[in-house]
Each structure stands twice: as structure tokens, then as C-alpha cells.
Design a protein around this motif. Structure first.
Motif, PDB file in Angstrom:
ATOM      1  N   PHE A  73       0.831  -1.191   0.000  1.00 34.25           N
ATOM      2  CA  PHE A  73       0.000   0.000   0.000  1.00 34.25           C
ATOM      3  C   PHE A  73       0.879   1.260   0.000  1.00 34.25           C
ATOM      4  CE2 PHE A  73      -1.853   3.409   2.539  1.00 34.25           C
ATOM      5  CZ  PHE A  73      -3.053   3.653   1.884  1.00 34.25           C
TER       6      PHE A  73
ATOM      7  N   TYR B 267       1.264   4.282  -2.704  1.00 31.30           N
ATOM      8  CA  TYR B 267       0.826   5.601  -2.245  1.00 31.30           C
ATOM      9  C   TYR B 267       1.980   6.597  -2.338  1.00 31.30           C
ATOM     10  CZ  TYR B 267      -1.774   9.025   0.478  1.00 31.30           C
ATOM     11  OH  TYR B 267      -2.435  10.157   0.878  1.00 31.30           O
TER      12      TYR B 267
ATOM     13  N   GLY C  16      -7.456  -4.885   2.344  1.00 32.92           N
ATOM     14  CA  GLY C  16      -6.878  -3.613   1.903  1.00 32.92           C
ATOM     15  C   GLY C  16      -7.622  -3.037   0.713  1.00 32.92           C
TER      16      GLY C  16
ATOM     17  N   THR D 181      -9.745   0.412   0.961  1.00 31.82           N
ATOM     18  CA  THR D 181      -9.421   1.600   0.157  1.00 31.82           C
ATOM     19  C   THR D 181     -10.591   1.966  -0.743  1.00 31.82           C
ATOM     20  OG1 THR D 181      -8.268   0.083  -1.321  1.00 31.82           O
ATOM     21  CG2 THR D 181      -6.902   1.441   0.125  1.00 31.82           C
TER      22      THR D 181
ATOM     23  N   SER E  95     -13.282   3.629   1.381  1.00 32.92           N
ATOM     24  CA  SER E  95     -12.944   4.973   1.851  1.00 32.92           C
ATOM     25  C   SER E  95     -12.951   5.976   0.692  1.00 32.92           C
ATOM     26  CB  SER E  95     -11.624   4.977   2.610  1.00 32.92           C
ATOM     27  OG  SER E  95     -10.579   4.732   1.723  1.00 32.92           O
ATOM     28  N   MET E  96     -12.578   5.519  -0.500  1.00 29.71           N
ATOM     29  CA  MET E  96     -12.629   6.455  -1.644  1.00 29.71           C
ATOM     30  C   MET E  96     -14.058   6.848  -1.956  1.00 29.71           C
ATOM     31  SD  MET E  96      -9.901   5.442  -4.533  1.00 29.71           S
ATOM     32  CE  MET E  96     -10.137   3.695  -4.486  1.00 29.71           C
TER      33      MET E  96
ATOM     34  N   LEU F  57      -4.430   7.330  -3.026  1.00 31.56           N
ATOM     35  CA  LEU F  57      -5.275   6.272  -2.507  1.00 31.56           C
ATOM     36  C   LEU F  57      -5.794   5.391  -3.640  1.00 31.56           C
ATOM     37  CD1 LEU F  57      -6.289   5.334   0.201  1.00 31.56           C
ATOM     38  CD2 LEU F  57      -8.332   6.750  -0.110  1.00 31.56           C
TER      39      LEU F  57
ATOM     40  N   ALA G 145      -3.079   3.216  -4.898  1.00 25.90           N
ATOM     41  CA  ALA G 145      -2.801   2.131  -3.950  1.00 25.90           C
ATOM     42  C   ALA G 145      -3.848   1.021  -4.122  1.00 25.90           C
ATOM     43  CB  ALA G 145      -2.810   2.668  -2.528  1.00 25.90           C
ATOM     44  N   HIS G 146      -5.101   1.427  -4.267  1.00 22.89           N
ATOM     45  CA  HIS G 146      -6.196   0.485  -4.509  1.00 22.89           C
ATOM     46  C   HIS G 146      -5.910  -0.329  -5.775  1.00 22.89           C
ATOM     47  CE1 HIS G 146     -10.419  -0.847  -4.380  1.00 22.89           C
ATOM     48  NE2 HIS G 146     -10.559  -0.502  -5.660  1.00 22.89           N
TER      49      HIS G 146
END
Ligand code: SF4
Ligand code: SF4
Lengths: 335, 548
Positions: free
Chosen positions: A16, A20, A217, A221, A224-225, A257, A260-261
Motif C-alpha cells: 500500500f 501511495y 486492503g 481503500t 474509503s474512496m 489512494l 494504492a487500490h
């Protein structure tokens, strides 16, 4: 014990951070946004095909289905056509139930032993693994299908319909997608089971925790996005359409983010063919489930059958002739 | 020693919580009472099997050939190509643990390496190290192999294989619950094949195999002795029934060749089942002129080769067809036996067929076509008898079994490798009124092993057998307490050898019967005298002396 999940947990966290920081700090959008996803998809497709071909190349010398019910027998005995199929249709139903409803897992029981005057071993129906596994897989499927909206223009009606159904519980704005929440919850359940159920924890390897953390994970992510950091959806769509049409572009305003996703999804894709996650293909090929129990009705051919040395009747009689004659047993050659 | 372990002491040990720590670092402790003696060199020599030598599992040195690691490696490689099951089962297990508490050996011993998944992991860990890309790469990084769950093949791993692959009775119960149908029995079979490449078998398998090969049956009974045995039963039966039921041997041109496991001929209480067959055949001969022959050459239905390697299984199985051909019978009837029927159902036709010199089996008495054995031309005796009963071709005096309160033990192999569930029950219910099922989770496809299957029925591993048979015995005890069950009926010769010891240990009031013993006991032979005893020469109900 702990290191079995600490290592994969740290690993996923580093992955991650890598993406990021790579994007936010080093501006490597093109690497994490274009190179990695294409490479991952290529690795996934090639690896997947390679593995399935590898299995298919191995012979199925004998017909050895596990039978879970009454065989086809005399006409008045009721056969269990699904769990003990003798026809292709029966096998088909058995496989559909296995693949779509995890039928064998549904049978799961838990054994317990009570040391008292009765000393009874008891078996209770254990449904949670089945529920957890089913929730996990279906939520995952819905999430994947929902993501098709990013790769297709115009968005097909069925994807829209699915989204509508998925988001039918409306709490505030934007609408909550059930699938994402269920996916996260189910994965956490499976993880908890792996850590806290002593037997499962004992058999677990680092390689069992890794994909769980990775998926957690990815789900975290993604959620949260959508709900918290509110990623620039239009930017994302431009980007994904670029990937899908092989004209990759890096849009402005899509943050670390998201990369990272995407990176974790790419890792997961590339990881599938080299891991146990290949069970998604293996389940179709399992000879104990996908064969009909018509062994005595139909001859099955073993491609590598070879002749073996046997002890023939003639040798046997040569050895025992006198004793046989004396006992009044018939013999082929008398002397 | 192990056999002094009291039931209570054994129960005290039952605990399903594995100790902490990593199983890969827990070295195997080979413990007397839990393993069978090593194969004797003579037995391996009969079969020209590799590395025949005197060795002892407790010794440090197992006298392995110098290049043993290479032999194993190549053995695995070869089998990965020959068996899709093996390859897939090595790859797709997700270690969900659904199979973990399904194995009777785990339930009885609590040894975590008896969880089916872990038993398979013993082999899988080596596979991952040697045959998967990730494993091969990671094994070069220090500590890396453990990440992917791989480990190199060492003598300790080999010993662990030997110990635990001979603590699996290949019963397939675990396979029923696995979402991918992973059959740990199949992995055990491969594991044992690999061990056999190094001459690492147990004597309770190797010697019967060698006997079967030479003399035709696993006890090494020579032809005249085989005949003597059945003549002896004939005398007993004449005393019981007043009828001479003498069987025929090696008779050319008979209608049917009958093959049963030799355990039925030599060991109590299997012998009573054998007498049951004899009574039935005599009845069919007198009433319907059906001509059944026994064979001294193919005098073994059980196939211990199955516990050795596919090749050995094939070598032993060949006799059935060869003898049927030589005698010119129409088709073959098979006796009550567990793994014999797994072999007949799943392997025989493929290995030793086509049996095109035989006729498609038809019951000459009822005209029923045995559609399900069209190709192998081999019918199970409970299928045959059930058909006769259904067509009212047999006359019974049920009251002769009225003192038997019966439950039925599904033998693992016919249950999970064939699906023979209703036929024996139908036969039992036709001759007995008192029938009770054991709890649902312990019968039919969920049936529990006797604990002594797959060649583990020796004397020296008695602790393992009593522990492994615990789940079965526990269910028997349940129906014994609840319904006063005093009879455990079964259709397997190993069961008839193993379950009496198991019952004596855990539920002493229960006796073990074969289904055809119950049939023979109830069958009214033409011209028979008034029977006062059953086939065991014990008084029939209502015929007891009242000397109290
Ligand atoms: S049930 Fe199947 S997948 Fe699950 S641990 Fe056992 S063998 Fe592996
Ligand atoms: S096949 Fe039977 S004995 Fe072997 S691991 Fe599975 S349940 Fe246990």
C-alpha cells in the motif's frame, strides 16, 4: 505463531505504502497506473491458462467419484441422482450446486467430545463457514461486476440494474453499496476464524493470510474512496476507459489512494495463478466431483494403462497340482 | 504397552485443541501402539518390490537406498502427470479446515497431523518446495520457503509420511465435506506408492499381498486347506439344518463364479457369514437349479494391493477375470467386502477389463437385469439377494433373528466409493424386525471407519485402532444405550475382523454379524430339520435351555 500473519500483514501494508508514496511522492502515476495493471492482467491471463493446461494435461486414469448417496441400483431402489449421479445431467447438477452453492461445505459439522459418564462425541451442524464463504464470494462477484461501469461506455443496463439492487438500502448520500460492506465483513470473519479457531490457525500458512489482508486492503481503500475521501469519479472513469481501450491516459486530480487500490488489485490478479486462489478453476476439474458413478456400467479407459506381471492359473496349478488332486479339486492337467 | 491402555485412559487423552507452535517444526514421534511392523523382506521379494530388507521403524537408520531423495522426487513427478487428482489436490486446497474434524483418527487421537488437511500438507509442503515456481524461488531465499509453506525432503519428513500415511485408513470421509472434493485418501494412496518405491511398507499389508499373489488369498490358504475349511462349515451346517450344503469348487461351466474375501473363510465371525452364503447357494440350487461355483485360485475378493500401489492392485485383481474366463461362467457374484468393492466399482474394469467374455448379468431366477453392472459383469451379493427378496423368491423364518436388535454399519468403501446404502438395509429388514439406525452424522456417506481399514488391522497398533474406531463405537454405544442394540451388522470382512475387537473395548454387549449370516439364519432350506441353534450354534430364541 504470530509471525504467520504478521509478515503478510506487514507485506500488504508495505505494498500500500509503496504505491501511495510512489504516486504522491515520486509522481510515478504512469508506473502504477499503466505498467503495473497491464503487466498484472497479462500475468493473470497467462498464468491462469498455464495452470489450467497443466492440470488438463494430467491423465484421469480412473473414475473415482466420491459418492454421497444411494447408487443407481435395482429399479425399485431410489437413487440419489445428484449426489451419486450416473448420467452427465446428474453430474452437471452436482457441479452447479457445488460451484454456485458450495453444497459440500453446507454439510459441514463440528465435532465435540464430552468427557463425562456418557462420553459422547457430538456433531453439530456448522453453518458459519458456509455463510461466510458464500457471502464473501458473492459480494466479491457483485463488486467486480459493479466495477464494469468503469470499463464500459455506455454502461450496460444489467450493470446499472445490479448497482441499483446493490444500493437499494439508501442511507444518506451517496447510496451504500451492500456488496462492499458484506465483502469487508465476510473477509474479516474469515480472517478472525483463521486467527482464533485453534485448528484452523494451526493449519494456516502465511500464504493463507496474505490474500485475506490484500482483499481487506482493497475493500477498505475502495470504501474509503467512495464514502470518505470522495475520489474524482470522472477522472477515474477517464483513466480506466483509457486502459480498456489501450489508449492509457493519466488524469489530473486522482490521488495516491486510488493508485494504492489499483496496485493491490494488480498484485492480487498476478498472485492468483501462483496460489491456492486457483481453486476457482480447480473446482471444475476435481475428478471426485465431476465424474459420474457409472463405473460398472461403462468402461473407462486409462490412457497409460500397461500390462503387469500376474500369477496365472497355470502357474498356480503347477505349484499345487498334487495337493489339489488329493483334495479332490478339479485340475486342468492331470499327471 | 499400548494394549494395556484402558478405555478411560484413552478417553482422557481426547482433546481436539492442537498445541501451539508450527507443525512443520514438530518432529514426528514414532510411538509403539500407533504403527504396524515393517514389511518383511521375503514378502517384498515375491513381488520384486524395491529395497527389500530387514528394518525397524524405531531405528534411526531406515536403510534407504542412497539416491532415495531422487527416487521420491521422480516418483512425485511421474504421478503428477499420471493422476489429475494428485495434481489438483496438491494445488487447490485453501486450508479452510472443513475436513479437519471429520477424520476418525483425529477424533480419536486428537493428533493434529491426523487432520486430513494436515496429512495432505505433509506431502504438499514438499511438493510446493520442489515443484511450484514460487516454492522453488522462495526456497533459495533464507527462511523464504516457510512463507509459501514449503520444506525440503529430509529423512524426518519421510518418517512423518510413513507414520501418518499409515494412520489413514483411506476411508474418504474427509472428501465428503471438502468444497473441492479433495480426497485425502487419494493423497494417502499416492504417499504410500511413493513410500513403496523405497521399500517402506508395513508387514500387515506386504505379507497378505505376497500371499494373495502366490496362493490366491491373503492368508496364504492353499487350495486343499481352502476346501477343508468349507467342508468343515458343511459339517456344521448339516448339524444345524440337517441339509448337506456342500459347495462346488473350480467348476467349469457353472452359472456364476462367487468371490468373497478370504477373511470370511478363515476368521470368526466372518465364517458365519460364509456359512450364510453357503445356505443361500444351496437354497438356490435346490429350488431354482442355480449353479454357483467357488474358486480356490481366485479365492480372495479383498485386494491389499490397493494399499500398496495401483500396479499391485492391478496384479492381484487380474485373477477374478482370468478365473471367470477359464471356468466359462456367465458372470461374477461378489461377497460382502469393503475395499474389494471399491476396487471392483472404481478400478477393475479399467485395469483388467474389458470383460467381454462374460454375459451382462441377469438374475436367472427373477429375470432382473443388473443394469448397473453391465460392463464389469460383477454383482454385489446384497444387490442379488435384495432382488430375490423383492420378488419373493426366498422364504424366511424371521423369528430366528428375533433376539437380534440390529444396527447397520456402512462400510466406508461401498458407502463413499459406490453408494451401496439401501440394498443391505433392505436385506436386513427382510429377516429382522428390530432395526435401528445410528445417528445421522455417523451413517451412510458420513459413516465412520472401523479404525482398522486400509491394512491397519494388525495387533501391534491396537491403540491406534481403538482410538480410530472411537467415533464408530461411540455411535454404536448410543444406540445400544437407547434401543438395547446388541448386533452390529456390516458388509465388510475387515469390519468383521476389526469391529469385534472394537466393540469388546468400547461396547462389550454388542456382537458383530455379516448381513448374510442373518439371511442364512432365517432362510428356510428345503428339507431342513427343525433348527434349534443359529449358525453360531447358539440356541435360537425360544430354544434356550431353561436351567435357571
Ligand atoms: S476441506 Fe478441502 S479445501 Fe478445506 S482444508 Fe480440507 S482439503 Fe483443504
Ligand atoms: S481418508 Fe479417512 S482416514 Fe484418511 S484422512 Fe480422510 S477421514 Fe482420515
Amino acid at each position: 505463531m504470530k509471525q504467520k500473519y504478521m509478515l503478510p500483514l506487514t507485506g500488504v501494508f508495505l505494498l500500500f505504502l509503496l504505491a501511495y508514496a510512489g504516486v504522491e511522492g515520486a509522481g510515478m502515476q504512469w508506473f502504477f497506473g499503466i505498467v503495473v495493471p497491464y503487466a498484472a492482467v497479462a500475468a493473470f491471463i497467462a498464468g491462469f491458462i498455464y495452470r489450467v493446461m497443466g492440470w488438463a494435461a494430467s491423465a484421469v486414469p480412473f473414475r473415482i467419484p466420491t459418492t454421497c448417496g444411494q447408487q443407481k441400483s435395482l429399479p425399485w431402489i431410489k437413487q440419489n441422482r445428484i449426489d451419486n449421479p450416473d448420467t452427465a445431467a446428474g453430474v452437471f447438477v452436482r457441479m452447479v450446486l457445488e460451484i454456485c452453492a458450495f453444497r459440500s461445505l453446507f454439510r459441514n459439522t463440528k465435532a465435540a467430545f464430552n468427557r463425562n459418564e456418557k462420553n459422547k462425541i457430538t456433531y453439530s451442524w456448522e453453518i458459519f463457514l458456509w455463510v461466510g464463504a458464500l457471502a464473501f464470494h458473492y459480494a466479491f462477484l457483485v463488486v467486480i461486476l459493479r466495477h464494469l461501469r468503469f470499463f464500459l461506455n455506455p454502461v450496460p443496463v444489467c450493470v446499472k440494474a445490479l448497482e441499483y439492487l446493490d444500493g437499494i438500502i439508501q442511507i444518506g448520500l451517496p447510496g451504500i453499496f451492500l456488496s462492499g460492506i458484506v465483502l469487508l465483513a465476510a473477509t474479516l470473519f474469515l480472517l478472525a476464524r483463521r486467527i482464533f479457531d485453534e485448528k484452523v490457525s494451526y493449519i494456516s500458512l502465511a500464504a493463507d493470510y496474505f490474500p485475506l489482508f490484500l482483499i481487506i486492503g482493497i475493500a477498505a481503500t475502495g470504501i474509503s474512496m467512495r464514502y470518505f475521501t470522495k475520489v474524482d469519479i470522472l477522472g477515474v472513469k477517464t483513466f480506466t476507459m483509457g486502459l480498456a481501450t489501450f489508449h492509457p491516459v493519466i488524469p489530473e486530480g486522482v490521488g495516491g489512494l486510488f493508485y494504492a487500490h489499483l496496485f493491490m488489485v494488480s498484485v492480487l490478479l498476478a498472485y492468483i495463478p501462483v496460489s491456492k486462489l486457483m481453486h476457482m478453476a480447480g473446482v471444475f476439474l476435481s475428478p471426485t466431483r465431476n465424474m459420474a458413478n457409472n463405473n460398472r456400467m461403462k468402461r473407462h479407459i486409462n490412457p497409460w494403462n500397461y500390462a503387469v506381471e500376474i500369477h496365472t492359473y497355470a502357474q498356480y496349478e503347477d505349484h499345487f497340482r498334487e495337493k489339489m488332486i488329493e483334495a479332490g479339486l478339479p485340475v486342468d492337467k492331470k499327471e | 504397552m499400548a494394549d494395556e491402555l484402558k478405555p478411560d485412559e484413552l478417553l482422557d487423552k481426547v482433546d481436539y485443541t492442537p498445541t501451539s507452535g508450527s507443525w512443520m517444526n514438530t518432529a514426528v514421534q514414532i510411538r509403539p501402539g500407533m504403527y504396524c511392523y515393517a514389511a518383511k523382506p521375503e514378502s517384498l521379494e515375491t513381488l520384486s518390490a524395491p529395497n527389500a530388507r530387514q528394518w525397524n521403524p524405531l531405528d534411526k537408520d531406515w536403510k534407504l537406498p542412497e539416491n532415495w531423495q531422487q527416487i521420491i522426487h521422480e516418483g512425485i513427478k511421474d504421478r503428477l502427470e499420471k493422476f489429475r487428482t494428485f495434481k489438483i489436490f496438491m494445488d487447490v486446497c485453501v486450508r479452510c479446515g472443513a475436513c479437519a474434524d471429520k477424520c476418525h483418527f483425529f477424533l480419536g487421537t486428537g493428533d493434529p497431523k491426523n487432520m486430513p488437511v494436515l496429512r495432505a500438507e505433509l506431502l504438499r509442503s514438499v511438493y510446493r518446495n520442489d515443484f511450484t515456481t514460487v516454492g522453488k524461488i522462495l526456497s533459495k531465499v533464507p527462511g523464504g520457503d516457510r512463507l509459501a509453506g514449503g520444506r525440503p525432503m529430509t529423512v524426518d519428513v519421510l518418517k512423518e509420511w510413513w507414520y501418518y500415511f499409515f494412520q489413514c485408513s483411506e476411508c474418504r470421509r474427509c472428501s465428503v465435506f471438502c468444497p473441492y472434493g479433495i480426497d485425502t485418501a487419494e493423497i494417502t494412496i499416492m504417499g504410500r506408492e511413493l513410500l513403496n518405491l523405497l521399500g517402506l511398507n508395513i508387514d500387515w499389508i506386504a505379507t497378505p499381498v505376497s500371499n494373495c499373489y502366490q496362493t490366491g488369498n491373503h492368508l496364504g490358504i492353499q487350495p486343499h486347506a481352502f476346501k477343508d475349511m468349507l467342508d468343515f462349515f458343511t459339517e456344521d451346517l448339516e448339524e444345524i439344518t440337517g441339509v448337506n450344503v456342500a459347495p462346488q469348487f473350480n467348476k467349469k461351466g457353472a452359472d456364476i463364479l462367487f468371490i468373497t474375501p478370504s477373511g470370511d473363510v478363515f476368521a470368526d465371525p466372518g465364517t458365519y457369514t460364509c456359512q450364510g452364503y453357503m445356505v443361500l447357494f444351496k437354497y438356490l440350487k435346490d429350488k431354482y437349479n442355480l449353479d454357483v461355483t467357488w474358486s480356490t485360485y481366485a479365492s480372495e475378493g479383498g485386494n491389499f494391493g490397493f494399499f500398496t500401489s495401483h500396479e499391485t492392485m492391478k496384479r492381484l485383481n487380474a485373477k477374478m477375470y482370468a478365473e471367470a474366463k477359464r471356468l466359462g461362467v456367465k458372470w461374477i457374484l461378489g461377497g460382502e467386502c469393503g475395499h474389494m468393492w471399491r476396487v471392483i466399482n472404481q478400478y477393475m474394469d479399467t485395469m483388467n477389463g474389458p470383460a467381454d467374455f462374460l454375459e451382462e448379468p441377469v438374475n436367472p431366477i427373477t429375470g432382473t437385469k443388473f443394469e448397473n453392472s453391465k460392463s464389469t459383469k460383477m454383482v454385489h451379493i446384497t444387490e442379488f439377494t435384495a432382488d430375490l427378496i423383492k420378488h419373493n423368491k426366498l422364504e424366511f423364518d424371521k423369528s430366528r433373528n428375533s433376539n437380534r436388535i440390529i444396527t447397520f454399519h456402512d462400510s466406508c468403501n461401498p458407502a463413499r466409493g459406490m453408494g451401496l446404502l439401501e440394498e443391505p438395509r433392505y436385506c436386513i429388514k427382510a429377516v429382522c424386525d428390530n432395526f435401528f439406525e445410528m445417528p445421522e452424522n455417523t451413517i451412510r456417506e458420513q459413516t465412520f471407519c472401523c479404525g482398522s481399514g486400509a491394512g491397519l488391522n494388525a495387533g501391534e497398533n491396537i491403540e491406534l485402532r481403538m482410538a480410530g474406531g472411537l467415533p464408530r463405537a461411540n455411535a454404536v454405544k448410543f444406540v445400544h444405550d437407547k434401543f438395547n442394540v446388541n448386533t452390529l451388522a456390516t458388509i465388510c470382512a475387515i469390519d468383521r475382523a476389526a469391529l469385534p475387537a472394537l466393540c469388546e473395548y468400547w461396547v462389550p454387549e454388542v456382537e458383530v454379524y455379516g448381513v448374510h449370516e442373518l439371511i442364512g439364519n432365517a432362510l428356510i432350506l428345503p428339507g431342513e430339520k427343525k433348527r434349534t441353534t443359529d449358525l453360531r450354534m447358539e440356541p435360537l430364541p425360544g430354544m434356550e435351555d431353561d436351567d435357571e
